[in-house]
Design an enzyme around this catalytic site. Sequence first.
Site, PDB file in Angstrom:
ATOM      1  N   CYS A  87       0.841  -1.201   0.000  1.00  0.00           N
ATOM      2  CA  CYS A  87       0.000   0.000   0.000  1.00  0.00           C
ATOM      3  C   CYS A  87       0.877   1.254   0.000  1.00  0.00           C
ATOM      4  CB  CYS A  87      -0.989  -0.031   1.161  1.00  0.00           C
ATOM      5  SG  CYS A  87      -2.365   1.144   0.943  1.00  0.00           S
ATOM      6  N   HIS A 197      -3.690  -4.908  -0.445  1.00  0.00           N
ATOM      7  CA  HIS A 197      -3.282  -5.513   0.826  1.00  0.00           C
ATOM      8  C   HIS A 197      -3.369  -7.032   0.730  1.00  0.00           C
ATOM      9  CE1 HIS A 197      -3.183  -1.893   3.445  1.00  0.00           C
ATOM     10  NE2 HIS A 197      -4.071  -1.430   2.593  1.00  0.00           N
ATOM     11  N   GLU A 199      -2.435  -9.107   2.886  1.00  0.00           N
ATOM     12  CA  GLU A 199      -2.799  -9.630   4.202  1.00  0.00           C
ATOM     13  C   GLU A 199      -4.298  -9.581   4.457  1.00  0.00           C
ATOM     14  OE1 GLU A 199      -2.390  -5.219   5.053  1.00  0.00           O
ATOM     15  OE2 GLU A 199      -1.598  -6.692   3.637  1.00  0.00           O
TER      16      GLU A 199
END
Length: 216
Positions: A87, A197, A199
């Site tokens: 990001c 992202h 994650e």
Amino acid sequence: MELTAAAKKVVVFDYGFGNVRSAERALARVGADVEITRDFDTAMNADGLLVPGVGAFAACMRGLLDARGDWVIDRRLSGGRPVMGICVGMQILFSRGIEHGVEAEGLEEWPGTVGPLAADVVPHMGWNTVDAPADSELFAGLDADARYYFVHSYAVHDWTHETHNPLIAAPKVTWATHGKPFVAAVENGPLWATQFHPEKSGDAGAQLLTNWIGTL
């Protein structure tokens, strides 16, 4: 989905501007030995360094400089040691960022300016597909219709980096579209980065992190 990865040491660099706990959990899920720290030596000696980022470009840069993160990234890359940005952790790798009329210098690993998204709806928040190169290592094993989670209002719309040395592989650039196409990921030797992202991107993001760890 079965996920495997070698127990590589990965440091999530904690400079005050990133979802470090989410990154830690995602990396641990795919088998990495994870530590959250800003300790210089620990970050230097890890197999991989993950640089997250949430917030404004200028603020993230100030935090990174205060934590000597610019030195860590530069020295790791000079030695061919892997670094991954996420990001705003990707955005600060470019030459500069302009947000709300405020211009700030980035790390200049790649030329380019991070500017406002050219779209009717901002921020770009939610799931989106990407257009990755056929030989991408980062997206290996992932379907073309896989979706990744984005949360951002700024991006790089023009890729200007050129490689003239035939002995040096050209960076692999992945694109996504929200209004106008923007850079969604880059693979450039030991330096990889994503605008989205991983994650927060479920199994697709976990596979992507597994791919990265597999190169460490």
